[in-house]
Design an enzyme around this catalytic site. Sequence first.
Site, PDB file in Angstrom:
ATOM      1  N   LYS B  73      88.808  35.372 118.424  1.00  0.00           N
ATOM      2  CA  LYS B  73      89.411  36.269 117.758  1.00  0.00           C
ATOM      3  C   LYS B  73      88.702  37.776 117.406  1.00  0.00           C
ATOM      4  O   LYS B  73      87.587  37.578 116.730  1.00  0.00           O
ATOM      5  CB  LYS B  73      90.139  35.794 116.588  1.00  0.00           C
ATOM      6  CG  LYS B  73      91.145  36.711 115.980  1.00  0.00           C
ATOM      7  CD  LYS B  73      91.861  36.087 114.825  1.00  0.00           C
ATOM      8  CE  LYS B  73      93.219  36.860 114.149  1.00  0.00           C
ATOM      9  NZ  LYS B  73      93.858  36.216 113.027  1.00  0.00           N
ATOM     10  N   SER B 148      98.957  36.272 113.488  1.00  0.00           N
ATOM     11  CA  SER B 148      98.200  37.316 114.071  1.00  0.00           C
ATOM     12  C   SER B 148      97.266  36.799 115.393  1.00  0.00           C
ATOM     13  O   SER B 148      96.658  37.686 115.944  1.00  0.00           O
ATOM     14  CB  SER B 148      97.367  37.889 112.984  1.00  0.00           C
ATOM     15  OG  SER B 148      96.536  37.254 112.495  1.00  0.00           O
ATOM     16  N   SER B 172      98.626  32.299 110.616  1.00  0.00           N
ATOM     17  CA  SER B 172      97.997  33.044 111.847  1.00  0.00           C
ATOM     18  C   SER B 172      97.421  32.357 112.919  1.00  0.00           C
ATOM     19  O   SER B 172      97.292  32.803 113.867  1.00  0.00           O
ATOM     20  CB  SER B 172      97.143  34.398 111.651  1.00  0.00           C
ATOM     21  OG  SER B 172      97.871  35.516 110.899  1.00  0.00           O
TER      22      SER B 172
END
Lengths: 95, 483
Positions: B73, B148, B172
């Site tokens: 990420k 997210s 997330s």
Amino acid sequence: MQVEKEEILHIANLACLNIKDEEIEEYRKNLQDILNWVDIVNRVDTSNINETICSTNNINIFRKDEIEEFQDKELLLQNAPEKQNNMFNIPKVIQ
Amino acid sequence: MELYELTVHELMDKLDRKEITSEEIIKSYSKRIEEKEKDIQAFVTTTIDTAMEKAKNINRENSKLAGIPIGIKDNICTKGVKTTCSSKMLENFIAPYNATVIEKIENEGLISLGKLNMDEFAMGASTEYSAFKTTKNPWNLQTVPGGSSGGSAAAVAANLVPWALGSDTGGSIRQPAALCGVVGLKPTYGMVSRYGLVAFASSLDQIGPITKDVEDAAILLNAISGHDEKDSTSVNLPKKDYTQNLVKDVSKLKIGVPKEFFGEGINEEVKTSVEKAIEQYRKLGATVEECSLNIANEALAVYYIIACAEASSNLGRFDGIRYGYRTKNFNNLKDIYKNSRSEGFGAEVKRRIILGTYVLSSGYYDAYYKKAQKVRTVIKQEFEKLFEKYDVLITPTSPTVAYEIGTKSNNPLEMYLADLCTVSVNIAGLPGISIPCGVDSQGMPIGLQLIGKPFGEETIIQAAYTYEQEIKFREKYKPEFKM
């Protein structure tokens, strides 16, 4: 809690953000909606309850205060928007 | 079968038996990314060329993970490779150091394929708030992957990476995993070092694995967990091997089902699917009981107060001086601060900074922030009470399946409700795992969430593994890249 236009400008200034005149109402309404909604926290009785800052409840974790020199100073400075020699450039602060 | 279709433990077995090489794995992924990335848009930066180089010099003597690729990420700092947080603010930022988790996976010989898209600064539940691109859900390209960590979940689901690291502040990791039909594990707060994770809400953030199955999640958790002196909130516990819990047995397991997560706001098909899964647990020998967690809605409100307050403070560091975006339009220092921040942050980030600054400002601090911190204690206590009776709690992971791109991004409040089932876990610092439990009538995946006691990863991994082995979701359903 009623949010006023002046308050939005005050908060934006504290947060170091510009808000354009035409955006103020949108931010105001948005904040108002969210505040109305988060108000449900007041339904919970918290008399005699302490705050939880962090879920592990660990406080004061110390480590030795030893100086370690960061080796890659070049790498630190490569992200600087403006630099001069070994320093970050900013506009003149004292007039 | 292509190599990119395999789980990591399958790839490890093949590497062990010398049937394949690391180079072949990277090549397989490289080909796959070339074919499918244009549809999915999961990557902010790809590092396939360096990955190929690394794969040539793999030494598998020290680690069984050596030569396996991974996706990261884009809010986890990687030395020498851009870390953007999907924000214009950090568009060109190259971290001068590695996050601790990156050091750990590099020591294991894992090879990064690149940095994955996300909602800007991890604020969002759909990845639509990325400043760069909208990631698509591989099950239906018209829908969001969740967020997210939407880039991470979509990349794993689409076989663009075999597994990925995500971060979870209010759901997330788990929510995008559910929406993309993969496994997402948020470890207990303090289990994984946050050093080098760009901070959103420091008392809630935690890094964790997004994987194709539970076994891979256990393997990756082994690799990234552990105390780190550089993160004073990381906890010093004896190292465990979570693969020991890949045992198909829930006969002694006591499951609580909090009824508040099956009521209003939860989609009927999601509800039915999770209830079916609970019935399956009963059949497998677990004791199941309905229970009550009476603070679900309040937890969501507490979350938005605390997370935004911490974010407004954490994001104060972006001032246009030492790194990050600097405005071209300034006459003095204050202008640099204000204009850089106003031009560099996206709308949702600014909304949250405003809310966070408001609840921390003089006059409102007690009414909102302090009150929320107290309610946080009550939420923790409610969970403690439930865990006196139960080993795990089961809820849906997300109130809905993946929805169409653009349908919620203009309504922040509605977007916030996506976190309903997941945030209380972060508030209380607990571990949670999302695993797929079925699909709805449109073929979109549904996730169920198992919540454990603090540092109860072993229990939720075993419970998740048992169910996964029983229903074999991966064998039955595959993303169709529906246009």
